[in-house]
Motif scaffolding. Structure first.
Motif, PDB file in Angstrom:
ATOM      1  N   LYS A 197     -11.122   0.392   4.317  1.00  0.00           N
ATOM      2  CA  LYS A 197     -10.647   1.763   4.238  1.00  0.00           C
ATOM      3  C   LYS A 197      -9.812   2.007   2.975  1.00  0.00           C
ATOM      4  O   LYS A 197      -9.376   3.127   2.723  1.00  0.00           O
ATOM      5  N   GLN A 198      -9.565   0.947   2.197  1.00  0.00           N
ATOM      6  CA  GLN A 198      -8.617   1.019   1.089  1.00  0.00           C
ATOM      7  C   GLN A 198      -9.312   0.995  -0.271  1.00  0.00           C
ATOM      8  O   GLN A 198     -10.492   0.661  -0.383  1.00  0.00           O
ATOM      9  N   ILE A 199      -8.541   1.306  -1.296  1.00  0.00           N
ATOM     10  CA  ILE A 199      -9.041   1.286  -2.665  1.00  0.00           C
ATOM     11  C   ILE A 199      -8.015   0.563  -3.540  1.00  0.00           C
ATOM     12  O   ILE A 199      -6.819   0.853  -3.486  1.00  0.00           O
ATOM     13  N   PHE A 200      -8.486  -0.413  -4.329  1.00  0.00           N
ATOM     14  CA  PHE A 200      -7.595  -1.097  -5.260  1.00  0.00           C
ATOM     15  C   PHE A 200      -7.171  -0.137  -6.372  1.00  0.00           C
ATOM     16  O   PHE A 200      -8.018   0.527  -6.982  1.00  0.00           O
ATOM     17  N   VAL A 232       2.435   6.596 -10.742  1.00  0.00           N
ATOM     18  CA  VAL A 232       1.480   5.496 -10.556  1.00  0.00           C
ATOM     19  C   VAL A 232       1.781   4.764  -9.258  1.00  0.00           C
ATOM     20  O   VAL A 232       0.907   4.624  -8.391  1.00  0.00           O
ATOM     21  N   ASP A 233       3.033   4.293  -9.091  1.00  0.00           N
ATOM     22  CA  ASP A 233       3.408   3.568  -7.876  1.00  0.00           C
ATOM     23  C   ASP A 233       3.146   4.406  -6.632  1.00  0.00           C
ATOM     24  O   ASP A 233       2.781   3.884  -5.574  1.00  0.00           O
ATOM     25  N   GLY A 234       3.352   5.706  -6.732  1.00  0.00           N
ATOM     26  CA  GLY A 234       3.190   6.586  -5.591  1.00  0.00           C
ATOM     27  C   GLY A 234       1.787   7.122  -5.412  1.00  0.00           C
ATOM     28  O   GLY A 234       1.531   7.904  -4.494  1.00  0.00           O
ATOM     29  N   GLY A 235       0.859   6.726  -6.295  1.00  0.00           N
ATOM     30  CA  GLY A 235      -0.535   7.138  -6.163  1.00  0.00           C
ATOM     31  C   GLY A 235      -0.749   8.642  -6.217  1.00  0.00           C
ATOM     32  O   GLY A 235      -1.648   9.168  -5.552  1.00  0.00           O
ATOM     33  N   LEU A 251      -4.000   3.252  -0.921  1.00  0.00           N
ATOM     34  CA  LEU A 251      -4.147   2.505  -2.170  1.00  0.00           C
ATOM     35  C   LEU A 251      -3.650   1.077  -1.988  1.00  0.00           C
ATOM     36  O   LEU A 251      -2.534   0.867  -1.510  1.00  0.00           O
ATOM     37  N   LEU A 252      -4.464   0.115  -2.372  1.00  0.00           N
ATOM     38  CA  LEU A 252      -4.033  -1.279  -2.409  1.00  0.00           C
ATOM     39  C   LEU A 252      -3.370  -1.530  -3.758  1.00  0.00           C
ATOM     40  O   LEU A 252      -3.998  -1.382  -4.806  1.00  0.00           O
ATOM     41  N   GLN A 253      -2.106  -1.872  -3.714  1.00  0.00           N
ATOM     42  CA  GLN A 253      -1.343  -2.124  -4.932  1.00  0.00           C
ATOM     43  C   GLN A 253      -0.872  -3.574  -4.926  1.00  0.00           C
ATOM     44  O   GLN A 253      -0.896  -4.250  -3.896  1.00  0.00           O
ATOM     45  N   TYR A 254      -0.433  -4.045  -6.059  1.00  0.00           N
ATOM     46  CA  TYR A 254      -0.091  -5.461  -6.122  1.00  0.00           C
ATOM     47  C   TYR A 254       0.850  -5.758  -7.274  1.00  0.00           C
ATOM     48  O   TYR A 254       0.905  -5.029  -8.268  1.00  0.00           O
ATOM     49  N   ASP A 255       1.614  -6.819  -7.088  1.00  0.00           N
ATOM     50  CA  ASP A 255       2.477  -7.372  -8.132  1.00  0.00           C
ATOM     51  C   ASP A 255       1.817  -8.620  -8.701  1.00  0.00           C
ATOM     52  O   ASP A 255       0.964  -9.236  -8.057  1.00  0.00           O
ATOM     53  N   TYR A 256       2.245  -8.976  -9.893  1.00  0.00           N
ATOM     54  CA  TYR A 256       1.808 -10.224 -10.521  1.00  0.00           C
ATOM     55  C   TYR A 256       2.996 -11.156 -10.732  1.00  0.00           C
ATOM     56  O   TYR A 256       4.108 -10.713 -11.065  1.00  0.00           O
ATOM     57  N   TRP A 257       2.759 -12.443 -10.548  1.00  0.00           N
ATOM     58  CA  TRP A 257       3.663 -13.462 -11.064  1.00  0.00           C
ATOM     59  C   TRP A 257       3.290 -13.709 -12.525  1.00  0.00           C
ATOM     60  O   TRP A 257       2.105 -13.808 -12.846  1.00  0.00           O
ATOM     61  N   VAL A 258       4.281 -13.819 -13.390  1.00  0.00           N
ATOM     62  CA  VAL A 258       4.023 -14.115 -14.799  1.00  0.00           C
ATOM     63  C   VAL A 258       4.933 -15.254 -15.253  1.00  0.00           C
ATOM     64  O   VAL A 258       6.031 -15.438 -14.732  1.00  0.00           O
ATOM     65  N   SER A 280       0.814  -1.215   0.000  1.00  0.00           N
ATOM     66  CA  SER A 280       0.000   0.000   0.000  1.00  0.00           C
ATOM     67  C   SER A 280       0.845   1.262   0.000  1.00  0.00           C
ATOM     68  O   SER A 280       1.945   1.304   0.568  1.00  0.00           O
ATOM     69  N   ILE A 281       0.293   2.298  -0.618  1.00  0.00           N
ATOM     70  CA  ILE A 281       0.820   3.654  -0.488  1.00  0.00           C
ATOM     71  C   ILE A 281      -0.182   4.397   0.387  1.00  0.00           C
ATOM     72  O   ILE A 281      -1.398   4.282   0.183  1.00  0.00           O
TER      73      ILE A 281
END
Length: 366
Positions: free
Chosen positions: A333-336, A180-183, A265-272, A138-139
């Motif tokens: 309390k968060q937003i994706f 983007v990463d920093g919202g 902000l709820l942020q996330y990584d992906y495995w690919v 999260s940021i």
């Protein structure tokens, strides 16, 4: 995002970690096999947590060997272009997934190896056609508790962050390459009163106008994830948009810092899985294995990232539910963060990220 080298969370060092990994006999037969799977890793405490939760249990339970190579996306993409990918699996920030897809660098996900209950407990955003969720972070609005002491009036959301009258002091915001990463724009809109569920599609005019309004009060525009907490510690700024893991890592070392989960902000990584992966089935088996609740819980206990399987929140110590992004009460309390919006293209072929970057650079150069 450059937060993978953060230290263990404030709670991890104090917890006696229970072995949550399933025994081999509990593993579905379709996940067992032979040979190897090659995975990139970022080293440090990040890699140690992955070894404990993912790599070693996977090999023990399935018979498939995990081989690690250093994470270098430029080198990896070059090897894919040559038809000889140096790794079967890597992780990428959610906002970068579209770039890998556009480069035709990844395989489509095979969710056939995933157990139905695993898929049912994963948020939809974690089950992308081209990648599966790796972790949540999260940021958030962070601040120095020397300036805003406990028991007194403290900033609790982006409205407060942009309110320099009631919460005076210099701020730290992400520089353009980290917008983007920093919202940056999401925080600006919520700071201007936009409800969290109405942030997307982003009104760039309104967002940049709010950033411009705050600009005279920004004491540090950060690039590296460590910059925001360090500027708070040094007294260079009093409030900052910062990664939750960085703040907890600094607090663990005694820094007078805190953050608010409200409007974070709820942020996330992906495995690919890389295009042309010679161990494609083993790669899919690995991702199905680690997406289960128990490996996700073990990982969450070892380092301050939220699990991508909601059932894992029922398996971690209750104390961790106050610090893990995406935990049931915190998630309210968060937003994706909406990476699909950021990667959408306009009539001119440019993505929203391209347009925002250009506008951001112009604003900061004024």
């Amino acid at each position: 995002m450059n937060i993978k080298a953060i230290s263990f969370s404030v709670f991890a060092a104090a917890l006696m970690l229970a072995p949550l990994a399933a025994h081999a006999e509990d593993i579905p037969e379709n996940l067992k096999g032979s040979g190897e799977v090659v995975i990139t890793s970022g080293g440090g405490t990040w890699e140690e947590a992955q070894k404990k939760a993912f790599f070693e249990p996977f090999t023990r339970d399935t018979g498939i060997k995990v081989v690690l190579v250093p994470e270098d996306h430029a080198k990896l993409l070059a090897s894919v272009r040559l038809g000889q990918p140096e790794a079967d699996i890597t992780s990428v920030p959610g906002g970068a997934l579209a770039g890998f897809v556009n480069k035709q660098a990844v395989e489509e996900m095979d969710y056939g190896f995933f157990a139905p209950d695993t898929l049912a407990n994963m948020p939809e955003a974690m089950k992308n056609k081209n990648g599966v969720g790796a972790l949540l972070y999260s940021i958030a609005v962070a601040f120095n508790t020397t300036k805003f002491p406990n028991g007194g009036k403290q900033p609790s959301n982006w409205v407060d962050f942009y309110n320099v009258k009631d919460f005076p002091g210099p701020r730290s915001l992400p520089k353009c390459e980290k917008l983007v990463d920093g919202g940056l724009l999401e925080g600006a809109l919520m700071g201007d009163g936009v409800p969290a569920d109405q942030v997307y599609p982003i009104d760039m005019d309104r967002a940049f106008a709010k950033v411009a309004e705050l600009k005279p009060n920004v004491g540090r525009w950060w690039v590296a994830g460590a910059d925001a907490p360090q500027s708070l510690i040094d007294g260079e700024v009093d409030l900052a948009a910062a990664y939750n893991g960085r703040i907890f890592g600094a607090r663990q070392q005694g820094a007078p810092l805190s953050l608010s989960w409200d409007q974070s902000l709820l942020q996330y990584d992906y495995w690919v899985i890389m295009k042309g992966s010679p161990n494609k089935d083993n790669a899919a088996k690995f991702l199905a294995y680690i997406s289960r609740a128990q490996p996700q819980a073990t990982f969450a206990e070892a380092i301050s990232y939220g699990p991508v399987n909601n059932e894992a929140f029922n398996l971690v110590p209750k104390e961790l539910l106050d610090v893990l992004p995406g935990a049931p009460e915190l998630a309210k309390k968060q937003i994706f963060q909406n990476y699909e919006w950021w990667n959408a293209t306009g009539p001119d072929g440019r993505t929203n990220w391209d347009v925002a970057l250009e506008r951001c650079v112009a604003l900061l150069s004024q």
